[in-house]
Design a protein around this motif. Structure first.
Motif, PDB file in Angstrom:
ATOM      1  N   ARG A 118      33.441  42.609  66.464  1.00 56.11           N
ATOM      2  CA  ARG A 118      33.253  43.793  67.315  1.00 56.11           C
ATOM      3  C   ARG A 118      32.439  44.865  66.599  1.00 56.11           C
ATOM      4  NH1 ARG A 118      39.163  44.997  69.000  1.00 56.11           N
ATOM      5  NH2 ARG A 118      39.354  44.319  66.846  1.00 56.11           N
ATOM      6  N   ALA A 119      31.699  45.634  67.424  1.00 54.90           N
ATOM      7  CA  ALA A 119      30.741  46.581  66.862  1.00 54.90           C
ATOM      8  C   ALA A 119      31.427  47.605  65.970  1.00 54.90           C
ATOM      9  CB  ALA A 119      29.983  47.276  67.982  1.00 54.90           C
TER      10      ALA A 119
ATOM     11  N   TRP C 152      23.973  50.291  79.569  1.00 59.18           N
ATOM     12  CA  TRP C 152      25.009  49.346  80.005  1.00 59.18           C
ATOM     13  C   TRP C 152      24.419  48.347  80.985  1.00 59.18           C
ATOM     14  CZ3 TRP C 152      27.996  47.887  84.303  1.00 59.18           C
ATOM     15  CH2 TRP C 152      29.164  47.202  83.973  1.00 59.18           C
ATOM     16  N   ARG C 156      23.290  44.582  79.487  1.00 58.07           N
ATOM     17  CA  ARG C 156      24.158  43.556  80.038  1.00 58.07           C
ATOM     18  C   ARG C 156      23.330  42.483  80.732  1.00 58.07           C
ATOM     19  NH1 ARG C 156      28.620  43.056  84.152  1.00 58.07           N
ATOM     20  NH2 ARG C 156      26.960  43.645  85.548  1.00 58.07           N
ATOM     21  N   ARG C 255      28.619  40.181  70.128  1.00 59.48           N
ATOM     22  CA  ARG C 255      28.303  40.613  71.490  1.00 59.48           C
ATOM     23  C   ARG C 255      27.138  41.608  71.383  1.00 59.48           C
ATOM     24  NH1 ARG C 255      30.952  39.066  75.541  1.00 59.48           N
ATOM     25  NH2 ARG C 255      32.634  38.310  74.227  1.00 59.48           N
ATOM     26  N   GLU C 257      25.092  43.017  73.326  1.00 61.11           N
ATOM     27  CA  GLU C 257      24.949  44.197  74.193  1.00 61.11           C
ATOM     28  C   GLU C 257      25.791  45.381  73.695  1.00 61.11           C
ATOM     29  OE1 GLU C 257      25.335  41.147  75.097  1.00 61.11           O
ATOM     30  OE2 GLU C 257      27.156  40.795  76.262  1.00 61.11           O
ATOM     31  N   SER C 258      26.955  45.093  73.086  1.00 60.43           N
ATOM     32  CA  SER C 258      27.769  46.209  72.578  1.00 60.43           C
ATOM     33  C   SER C 258      27.062  46.909  71.433  1.00 60.43           C
ATOM     34  CB  SER C 258      29.118  45.708  72.069  1.00 60.43           C
ATOM     35  OG  SER C 258      29.650  44.773  72.951  1.00 60.43           O
ATOM     36  N   TYR C 259      26.488  46.113  70.545  1.00 61.04           N
ATOM     37  CA  TYR C 259      25.774  46.695  69.410  1.00 61.04           C
ATOM     38  C   TYR C 259      24.600  47.535  69.885  1.00 61.04           C
ATOM     39  CZ  TYR C 259      28.418  43.981  66.017  1.00 61.04           C
ATOM     40  OH  TYR C 259      29.415  43.472  65.240  1.00 61.04           O
ATOM     41  N   LEU C 261      24.144  48.828  72.832  1.00 63.13           N
ATOM     42  CA  LEU C 261      24.578  49.992  73.606  1.00 63.13           C
ATOM     43  C   LEU C 261      25.011  51.117  72.672  1.00 63.13           C
ATOM     44  CD1 LEU C 261      24.948  51.024  76.422  1.00 63.13           C
ATOM     45  CD2 LEU C 261      27.245  50.083  76.454  1.00 63.13           C
ATOM     46  N   PHE C 262      25.724  50.768  71.623  1.00 64.43           N
ATOM     47  CA  PHE C 262      26.194  51.797  70.697  1.00 64.43           C
ATOM     48  C   PHE C 262      25.025  52.504  70.034  1.00 64.43           C
ATOM     49  CE2 PHE C 262      27.348  53.258  66.487  1.00 64.43           C
ATOM     50  CZ  PHE C 262      28.470  54.021  66.749  1.00 64.43           C
TER      51      PHE C 262
END
Lengths: 253, 534, 383
Positions: A118-119, C152, C156, C255, C257-259, C261-262
């Motif tokens: 997780r990020a 997002w 995604r 994942r 997209e999470s990276y 997006l952050f």
């Protein structure tokens, strides 16, 4: 498949009726394959037989038009994305070696190391001692301790293959999908790779796609021959290599 | 024998009437004219009615002059004169110019008479020999619903031969009848059906606000007719929007199609694509300038000359860009984006330096000017031609891709570059030609856009984003996708505009495309297969 | 054995410390030269230059935010000007509310343009902007929220490469159209201007200008440290992995997209801070800040300095803007766009690593060669 039993099958990986088509071309056609836990399976077949597409389906890169792909009897892989599938414990080595070229060998392994993906968990991270030990041992296994700080992009083709195998080890998956691991390797390296895969197979399930029949023979495992997207023959290497149809479409004579 | 006599008598009578009638009329016209010279309001009234009823061709001019205070009389000579708009004096009876006699007096009007003059004017123009004048007069009566015009209207209706004017007259009569308190119910019902047939905004206005005390059947029928008209108007509005949408869509298609080819084949976005459009428009301007200076007779052919020239100019610049810059950036699409943006800055500034920053005047040839009406919508020729032209370009391009060697090679490279290269296709040549072709088509688009947009150095800037959205929406590597994408976005935009306004419509389209990419990241008509994933 | 340093040392290596030192020197020397030296001194810095340098620092911060996503994660945003402008508008709204009765129409609540448009009351989204902390929160939140929602959806659905670039450009373009409209409630064409006070100090005053300059330098330094910490962490390694082989990273179980997006949202917030500091120093914010051209220009600053280096982005922003000031103020103004256009082409063709990138690459090559000479033959590339 609306009501899923807690455990549909005892198999590690279970494919049934899987079909994929690209603009009318059937890359996979009603494919069925069962791999038991702890098994090593070699997949052979001519170009376009659907070997790589099968890998794509298992790892979530390609969604099948039809069919079931069940991991460990409970997880329907057709509904999951690549990251989730990887975190379930399925690791993949690509046909063309793909490593992170701008990272050092060591960093490639660190990225692959089994850990929280997780990020936010990775924002504040320092390697723990057990993790560093694990890296050391993998570096030793793939004989890259001396080149640990080299950029992966500067490695030779064979070294990249080894690095990718090392990354697969670091990932500690339950099921390994290995696509043409010995392409571009010398005979000695090929032999070493076969030994390594056998070693890995003691704990993990492995699927190997390979063209090199000597290598497949050296593995000495059950072989599945694909042709036009479905299973043409299955059995020991001797059974398959004497099968008339396999000789006709693949081995030639 | 007796029978013969009867026939002869009838014949004579008929001939007599024919010959006599003008003289009778002439007499009444002259008599009526005389009445203006008495300087009495009641006589003037009689004169107005007499002249209006005389049917004399000079009647309209005389009443018109009266209305504008240009009618004079000589009390002693008992003659009437008109002072024409350019200051000459005319004999009212004949229309010949005369020397102005001294002692002329103006024919005076009071409010009662002004009303009469107005009504007389209305009915007189209803008798004008010019059908357009008659039509306009009928429309004016339709709007005023002046009951006094009814007799004139009836007369005109009986004489009218042209269908269009006849309908207008009938509608005007219907409007009067519907609003007249003492018309018969059956007549009113007929009137409603006439108005319903007319079916536009004005008919809607006429049908509402009926006078109090209208029979219930009439009120109900009028309401029915109103809703039927409203429905039809809504459909026409939709047709109108669809038309505007088609027009916008064709412009988008023209701008996007070149981009679609280069993006499809080479995977690079040419940010200077809009500037190729701009170059095409400036080529048109230069062609027209040369024609104006040397051979104005050729002006109607200016676009036909400009199209191949614009294709060559923009195409050549495109090939130059590809050979000089883009080919070195191969496999680095983001850098290509930046480099081509730099090119667009340079091209814009070059044109600004050479031609100046202001808008250039590019004229419409006669065959592209004007408009015609279909039902309740107006279609301008330039928009129509642009749609036709766009489709022609599209078909030509499809044919090029399908039936030529280079087209085959382009399709091959689009689908799988590595494979095409290993088949012996010289991909670098294909790239250069593709870029030239895409830019050339942008140049052609510039010729078309010069007809509807301002030709300025910034002309191209507005098109790159829209074009790219079309390509993304339609799907890369498929011209049909671009076609569908362009028209869908064009029409959607025009249907949203009435509700949301132009800006919000644009934002809505953008949001829609982002959401759309959730479902189909590769557009409507995406290529599939392993080769696509790179 | 493993060569592992503590995170703080990795974050603030020699280069980073040198950079922070330079920023600190500028933050002290320039205000000192303005306030302490008499105008007759050859080292005196006039106040207008302090404001100009402050503007450069804000641009540098914008460039830093772009470098974080482009250089380390491969996301080329051609719409970062939108986040910059949103931060600027949030600050502008605070400054507008501070004008109070000193406006032309002297309305205690409504800004002038609203009185002019005959509005009777303050729109809801203007509430609270008279409070500085709330406005500062909005400086982060407005660009952050937009970036989060946009990212997002975009990440995604795996919109990448030129697709993403053009979509970001379309985003800033659409916002520009929106902000040009009067009924959007942000002053339409004219934007927000005629500011009087910030935190009770006159925005035009010499001391305020110096304070704003110092604040900009501090913001730049803090954001730089945040960026460094991020890119030297394992998170940063994942970002580079995503940049170089996105789908491979996915197959390792990250994942992506999470990276993305952050880091995307963080970058947007930094751009917002840059915009917020920019507005009081230039005294105006209007919709042209959203113009797509501005965003692309900011990208070229990063390219000139060297993407993926952080310090390069700052250097590039200052160099290019200094050149722009020099050119556009003289008789060469007409040629500036030729030069800028040429810069885009030249940098992509001849200096793809940028100034700092090329320098450090050259330095690393030399070090590797020395290593090889020193006998570490195994380290030499096999090709």
């Amino acid at each position: 498949m609306s009501e899923m039993d807690p455990r549909l099958t005892t198999a590690q990986l279970y494919l049934n009726g899987v079909s994929v088509s690209f603009d009318g071309f059937k890359a996979l056609n009603n494919l069925a394959l069962t791999v038991e836990p702890g098994e090593m399976r070699a997949i052979i077949g001519p170009n376009g037989a659907g070997k790589t597409t099968m890998m794509d389906v298992i790892t979530g890169k390609t969604r099948p038009d039809d069919g079931d792909v069940i991991f460990e009897g409970t997880r329907d892989l057709t509904t999951l994305d690549e990251a989730t599938i990887a975190n379930l414990g399925i690791g993949r080595k690509f046909q063309k070696p793909t490593v992170f070229e701008m990272h050092s060998v060591e960093d490639n392994l660190i990225l692959a190391l089994k850990a929280d993906r997780r990020a936010f968990a990775n924002l504040r991270w320092s390697e723990t001692a057990p993790e560093m030990e694990r890296i050391e041992s993998i570096l030793k296994t793939i004989r890259m301790t001396a080149t640990r700080h080299r950029l992966a992009g500067s490695l030779s083709h064979g070294q990249k293959q080894w690095l990718e195998i090392g990354m697969l080890l670091a990932q500690e998956p339950k099921l390994l999908l290995v696509d043409e691991p010995v392409a571009g390797m010398t005979d000695a390296e090929t032999h070493q790779t076969a030994e390594l895969l056998k070693e890995i197979n003691r704990e993990k399930t492995v699927i190997v796609v390979e063209h090199d029949m000597t290598f497949v023979r050296a593995l000495g495992v059950k072989v599945t021959c694909l042709h036009e997207g479905s299973v043409l023959a299955e059995g020991s290497i001797d059974q398959v290599s004497t099968d008339e149809r396999v000789i006709e479409v693949y081995l030639g004579r | 024998m007796i029978r013969f006599c009867k026939v002869l008598a009838a014949l004579l009578l008929a001939i007599g009437c024919t010959f006599l009638a003008p003289s009778v009329r002439a007499q009444s016209f002259d008599e009526a004219l005389q009445k203006f010279t008495t300087d009495s309001f009641s006589d003037t009234g009689t004169a107005i009615e007499g002249i209006a009823a005389s049917g004399n061709p000079r009647a309209a001019e005389i009443i018109g002059a009266l209305q504008e205070g240009r009618l004079f009389f000589h009390p002693e000579a008992r003659k009437v004169y008109i002072r024409s708009a350019d200051g000459r004096t005319l004999d009212a009876a004949t229309g010949n110019a005369v020397n102005e006699p001294s002692g002329l007096k103006q024919v005076r009007l009071i409010n009662r008479l002004r009303g009469m003059v107005q009504a007389a004017m209305g009915s007189l123009t209803l008798q004008s020999p010019n059908p357009q004048r008659r039509f306009d007069a009928a429309q004016a009566v339709f709007k005023s619903r002046d009951a006094a015009a009814l007799p004139a209207l009836q007369g005109a209706l009986a004489r009218e031969t042209e269908t269009r004017v006849r309908n207008a007259l009938a509608e005007a009569r219907a409007a009067i009848i519907l609003h007249s308190p003492d018309a018969k119910e059956t007549d009113k019902i007929d009137a409603i059906s006439v108005l319903r047939e007319r079916g536009d905004q004005e008919a809607l206005a006429t049908l509402s606000g009926l006078p109090a005390g209208s029979p219930p059947s009439v009120v109900k029928l009028a309401a029915d007719a109103r809703s039927s008209i409203e429905y039809r108007l809504a459909i026409w509005a939709a047709v109108q929007n669809a038309w505007y949408g088609l027009s916008l869509g064709s412009v988008l298609l023209l701008a996007a199609i070149g981009l679609a080819i280069t993006f499809g084949v080479m995977g690079v976005i040419n940010m200077a694509h809009g500037e190729m459009v701009m170059l095409g428009a400036y080529t048109t301007f230069v062609v027209q300038e040369i024609i104006r200076a040397h051979n104005p007779a050729l002006f109607d052919y200016s676009l036909a000359i400009a199209v191949p020239l614009a294709f060559m100019v923009a195409g050549a610049v495109g090939i130059l860009i590809e050979r000089g810059i883009i080919r070195f950036l191969y496999g680095r699409p983001l850098e290509t984006l930046l480099a081509t943006w730099g090119i667009s800055l340079i091209l814009q500034q070059a044109v600004r330096t050479y031609f100046g920053p202001t808008n250039k005047e590019v004229g419409n040839p006669t065959w592209m000017s004007g408009a015609f009406e279909v039902g309740h919508i107006t279609i301008t020729y330039n928009r129509l031609w642009i749609i036709v032209f766009t489709l022609a370009v599209f078909v030509a391009l499809l044919a090029l891709l399908r039936f030529t060697r280079i087209g085959l090679e382009m399709r091959a490279v689009t689908q799988n570059r590595t494979m095409a290269a290993s088949m012996g296709i010289r991909t670098s040549r294909v790239d250069a030609l593709t870029f030239g072709l895409g830019s050339g088509i942008a140049g052609i688009a510039g010729v078309a856009l010069s007809q509807i947009d301002n030709v300025s150095p910034n002309l191209g800037q507005g098109y790159i984003i829209d074009s790219f959205l079309v390509v993304v929406f339609g799907g890369v590597g498929n011209l049909w996708g671009t076609l569908v994408g362009a028209f869908t976005l064009g029409i959607a935009n025009k249907f949203l505009e009435p509700f949301a306004g132009a800006v919000l419509a644009k934002i809505a389209i953008l949001v829609f495309i982002i959401l759309f990419m959730q479902k189909r990241p590769r557009g409507l008509f995406a290529l599939k297969g392993r080769a696509v994933e790179a | 054995m493993a060569r592992r340093n503590a995170p703080i040392i990795r974050t603030l290596d020699k280069g980073a410390m040198a950079f922070l030192f330079l920023v600190a020197v500028a933050a002290i020397a320039i205000p000192a030269a303005n306030l302490l030296l008499p105008p007759s001194s050859p080292f005196h810095v006039p106040t207008y230059l302090v404001a100009l340098f402050g503007k450069y620092v804000c641009y540098a911060l914008l460039a830093l935010s772009i470098d974080l996503i482009w250089g380390y994660c491969g996301i080329l945003s051609l719409g970062h000007g939108a986040f910059f402008a949103l931060g600027g508008y949030a600050m502008g709204m605070y400054l507008m509310r501070q004008i109070g009765t000193r406006g032309v129409y002297a309305d205690p609540i409504l800004p002038d343009f609203m009185v002019f448009l005959n509005w009777k009351e303050l729109p809801v989204f203007w509430y609270g902007f008279q409070h500085f902390p709330y406005a500062m929160l909005m400086v982060l939140l407005a660009p952050g929220a937009l970036a989060f929602v946009f990212g997002w959806f975009a990440f995604r659905s795996r919109v990448t490469g030129v697709y993403l670039s053009i979509i970001t450009q379309a985003m800033t373009f659409a916002l520009m159209l929106g902000f040009f409209r009067n009924n959007f409630g942000f002053g339409g064409n004219n934007g927000l201007t005629d500011f009087k006070d910030i935190l009770g100090f006159n925005v035009q005053a010499q001391s305020t200008r110096n304070a704003l300059f110092i604040a900009s330098c501090i913001a730049l330094a803090l954001c730089f440290i945040v960026c460094r910490a991020l890119v030297t962490s394992k998170f940063g390694k994942v970002l580079v992995a995503i940049r170089d082989a996105e789908s491979r990273t996915r197959f390792l179980g990250y994942r992506v997209e999470s990276y993305k997006l952050f880091v995307w949202t963080l970058s947007a917030c930094m751009a917002g801070i840059a915009g917020a500091l920019y507005v009081p120093q230039v005294g105006i914010i209007n919709p042209s800040e959203f113009a797509p051209g501005n965003s692309i220009e900011a990208v070229i600053w990063v390219a000139v300095g060297g993407r993926g280096t952080l310090t390069g982005a700052v250097l590039g922003a200052i160099l290019v803007n200094y050149a722009k000031t020099t050119f556009t103020s003289g008789f060469l103004a007409e040629y500036w766009l030729f030069l800028l256009g040429g810069l885009f082409i030249a940098v992509t063709l001849f200096l793809p690593r940028g100034i700092v990138g090329t320098a450090s690459h050259w330095w690393r090559e030399r070090r590797d060669r020395d290593d090889a000479v020193a006998g570490d033959a195994a380290a030499r590339p096999a090709e």
